[in-house]
Motif scaffolding. Structure first.
Motif, PDB file in Angstrom:
ATOM      1  N   ALA A 143      31.076  -5.387 -39.384  1.00 47.38           N
ATOM      2  CA  ALA A 143      30.951  -3.917 -38.838  1.00 47.38           C
ATOM      3  C   ALA A 143      30.409  -4.018 -37.474  1.00 47.38           C
ATOM      4  O   ALA A 143      30.434  -3.021 -36.810  1.00 47.38           O
ATOM      5  N   ASP A 144      29.438  -5.070 -37.240  1.00 51.06           N
ATOM      6  CA  ASP A 144      28.923  -5.117 -35.960  1.00 51.06           C
ATOM      7  C   ASP A 144      29.848  -5.370 -34.883  1.00 51.06           C
ATOM      8  O   ASP A 144      29.471  -5.560 -33.520  1.00 51.06           O
ATOM      9  N   LEU A 145      31.074  -6.146 -35.220  1.00 54.98           N
ATOM     10  CA  LEU A 145      32.116  -6.757 -34.320  1.00 54.98           C
ATOM     11  C   LEU A 145      33.355  -5.842 -33.855  1.00 54.98           C
ATOM     12  O   LEU A 145      34.014  -5.978 -33.075  1.00 54.98           O
ATOM     13  N   GLY A 151      40.333  -1.461 -27.924  1.00 55.61           N
ATOM     14  CA  GLY A 151      39.450  -1.860 -27.011  1.00 55.61           C
ATOM     15  C   GLY A 151      37.924  -1.523 -27.362  1.00 55.61           C
ATOM     16  O   GLY A 151      37.120  -2.223 -26.772  1.00 55.61           O
ATOM     17  N   HIS A 152      37.714  -1.105 -28.469  1.00 52.40           N
ATOM     18  CA  HIS A 152      36.281  -0.898 -29.009  1.00 52.40           C
ATOM     19  C   HIS A 152      35.752  -1.969 -29.526  1.00 52.40           C
ATOM     20  O   HIS A 152      34.712  -2.423 -29.195  1.00 52.40           O
ATOM     21  N   THR A 153      36.798  -2.835 -30.230  1.00 48.64           N
ATOM     22  CA  THR A 153      36.243  -4.291 -30.688  1.00 48.64           C
ATOM     23  C   THR A 153      35.847  -5.328 -29.782  1.00 48.64           C
ATOM     24  O   THR A 153      34.700  -5.926 -29.989  1.00 48.64           O
ATOM     25  N   ALA A 154      36.739  -5.260 -28.639  1.00 48.78           N
ATOM     26  CA  ALA A 154      36.144  -6.227 -27.814  1.00 48.78           C
ATOM     27  C   ALA A 154      34.936  -5.892 -27.151  1.00 48.78           C
ATOM     28  O   ALA A 154      34.004  -6.768 -26.864  1.00 48.78           O
ATOM     29  N   GLN A 155      34.539  -4.476 -26.828  1.00 44.98           N
ATOM     30  CA  GLN A 155      33.347  -4.030 -26.390  1.00 44.98           C
ATOM     31  C   GLN A 155      32.224  -4.470 -27.348  1.00 44.98           C
ATOM     32  O   GLN A 155      31.148  -4.967 -26.823  1.00 44.98           O
ATOM     33  N   LYS A 156      32.454  -4.214 -28.495  1.00 47.12           N
ATOM     34  CA  LYS A 156      31.307  -4.201 -29.559  1.00 47.12           C
ATOM     35  C   LYS A 156      31.145  -5.719 -29.813  1.00 47.12           C
ATOM     36  O   LYS A 156      29.790  -6.413 -29.746  1.00 47.12           O
ATOM     37  N   THR A 157      32.011  -6.759 -29.567  1.00 46.45           N
ATOM     38  CA  THR A 157      31.764  -8.278 -29.760  1.00 46.45           C
ATOM     39  C   THR A 157      31.150  -8.652 -28.586  1.00 46.45           C
ATOM     40  O   THR A 157      30.209  -9.476 -28.593  1.00 46.45           O
ATOM     41  N   ARG A 158      31.505  -8.040 -27.485  1.00 47.57           N
ATOM     42  CA  ARG A 158      30.799  -8.801 -26.279  1.00 47.57           C
ATOM     43  C   ARG A 158      29.179  -8.421 -26.076  1.00 47.57           C
ATOM     44  O   ARG A 158      28.388  -9.121 -25.647  1.00 47.57           O
ATOM     45  N   ASP A 191      39.544 -13.338 -31.178  1.00 41.79           N
ATOM     46  CA  ASP A 191      39.972 -13.675 -29.893  1.00 41.79           C
ATOM     47  C   ASP A 191      38.901 -13.617 -28.754  1.00 41.79           C
ATOM     48  O   ASP A 191      38.569 -14.450 -27.967  1.00 41.79           O
ATOM     49  N   ALA A 192      37.875 -12.469 -28.994  1.00 38.05           N
ATOM     50  CA  ALA A 192      36.870 -12.381 -27.904  1.00 38.05           C
ATOM     51  C   ALA A 192      35.850 -13.632 -28.083  1.00 38.05           C
ATOM     52  O   ALA A 192      35.129 -14.038 -27.159  1.00 38.05           O
ATOM     53  N   LEU A 193      35.695 -13.779 -29.584  1.00 36.92           N
ATOM     54  CA  LEU A 193      34.709 -15.145 -29.977  1.00 36.92           C
ATOM     55  C   LEU A 193      35.203 -16.173 -29.120  1.00 36.92           C
ATOM     56  O   LEU A 193      34.162 -17.042 -28.881  1.00 36.92           O
ATOM     57  N   VAL A 194      36.349 -16.516 -29.454  1.00 36.67           N
ATOM     58  CA  VAL A 194      37.049 -17.857 -29.033  1.00 36.67           C
ATOM     59  C   VAL A 194      36.741 -17.902 -27.235  1.00 36.67           C
ATOM     60  O   VAL A 194      36.510 -19.096 -26.796  1.00 36.67           O
ATOM     61  N   LYS A 195      37.173 -16.844 -26.708  1.00 36.50           N
ATOM     62  CA  LYS A 195      36.999 -16.918 -25.401  1.00 36.50           C
ATOM     63  C   LYS A 195      35.420 -16.826 -24.853  1.00 36.50           C
ATOM     64  O   LYS A 195      35.273 -17.874 -23.941  1.00 36.50           O
TER      65      LYS A 195
END
Length: 325
Positions: A143-145, A151-158, A191-195
């Protein structure tokens, strides 16, 4: 140096003496150590006193680890990691080829087996060893990621990754990121985590945690994941004797003590839990049982007008029950 003397019209007042200001001294530049990250060593050699302090702190953390009940294989692997990191730093100082410190980890085990506790300890250990700048742990879950739109997921993950820089990002039940299929936004988080693991490899440790089978499925969901997590640590369920020791330790920390009969009753109930509960072999269930036991003892003693110190400390068989656990 020229000194100027000016006499005032009023002879009763003393003359004004002016001297030029001294030339500005050149600033003394004190070299500042570069940030310490994974694969980096301090540029300036720390003093022997600083080294001794670091060693003392590392020793304290490892002693804390050894004080944990059970987790024999986990303790051994953490000590192997400590030795590996230290030797790579020594090789770097001697201008020898050093292995890159890729310290991302997979923690596999049932709930309550110590994964979060060990992750926090790893963060502190790596900080004192100069591997991480801060050593703090950011704990999060799906839920935190994962966001609700593109586009919302990448923002939250970052955002979570930014908070974790200099420390550890601990993701519990990480396998849930790969459960939703191809159209699920969890893939975007992966994908954001891997990057981020590549972009911040010198100052971030990523720890993914979850059940054994589910984590295996998760690693298969992305071809590049397994190779990015070279350290896999399995957290076994606690044995009956370990669960009993954990229960006694929890009670002792609260200034309670089991009577001999109470100890036998607790062992009996723990054995029953192991045989009936799917995840009985963990400390979380023991903690719930201990807290319920303390409440039961309070109800029993509350019915009396007064209680002795011994009565306030002692836990009897009647206080220990599995009802509503």
């Amino acid at each position: 140096m020229t000194i100027r003397v000016t006499f005032r019209p009023d002879k009763l007042q003393p003359p004004v003496i002016q001297s030029p200001l001294p030339r500005e001294t050149a600033q003394i530049l004190i070299p500042v150590n570069e940030p310490v990250g994974i694969g980096k060593v301090r540029k300036n050699n720390p003093s022997s006193l600083e080294k001794d302090k670091d060693k003392d702190k590392v020793a304290e953390i490892l002693d804390e680890l050894e004080a944990f009940i059970g987790l024999v294989t986990v303790k051994r692997l953490i000590r192997e990691l400590q030795a590996y990191v230290e030797i790579q730093k020594r090789r770097t100082r001697e201008k020898l080829i050093a292995e890159p410190l890729v310290l991302h980890m997979i923690f596999r085990g049932n709930p309550g087996t110590g994964k979060t506790t060990v992750a926090r300890l790893v963060g502190r250990l790596f900080k004192e060893m100069g591997v991480l700048q801060k050593g703090h742990v950011i704990e999060c879950e799906r839920a935190d990621l994962v966001g609700e739109y593109i586009g919302h997921t990448a923002q939250k993950t970052r955002e979570q990754l930014k908070k974790a820089l200099g420390g550890v990002l601990f993701i519990d039940e990480a396998y849930s990121l790969a459960r939703g299929g191809e159209k699920d936004f969890g893939k975007e988080a992966i994908d954001a985590l891997v990057k981020a693991m590549e972009d911040n490899k010198d100052n971030l440790v990523l720890i993914l945690a979850g059940y054994r089978q589910e984590m295996e499925f998760f690693l298969q969901s992305n071809p590049g994941l397994r190779s990015r997590f070279p350290i896999h640590i399995d957290f076994p369920d606690y044995t009956l004797d370990e669960l009993l020791a954990i229960g006694k330790s929890m009670l002792k920390s609260r200034q309670y003590e089991l009577s001999p009969e109470g100890s036998d009753t607790l062992r009996f109930h723990l054995l029953s839990l192991i045989n009936t509960h799917p995840y009985a072999g963990n400390a979380r269930l023991v903690r719930n049982l201990v807290e319920k036991t303390v409440r039961k003892q309070a109800v029993r003693l509350f019915q009396k007008p007064s209680s002795s110190r011994e009565e306030l400390i002692q836990i009897l068989p009647v206080d220990i029950t599995l009802e509503d656990l």
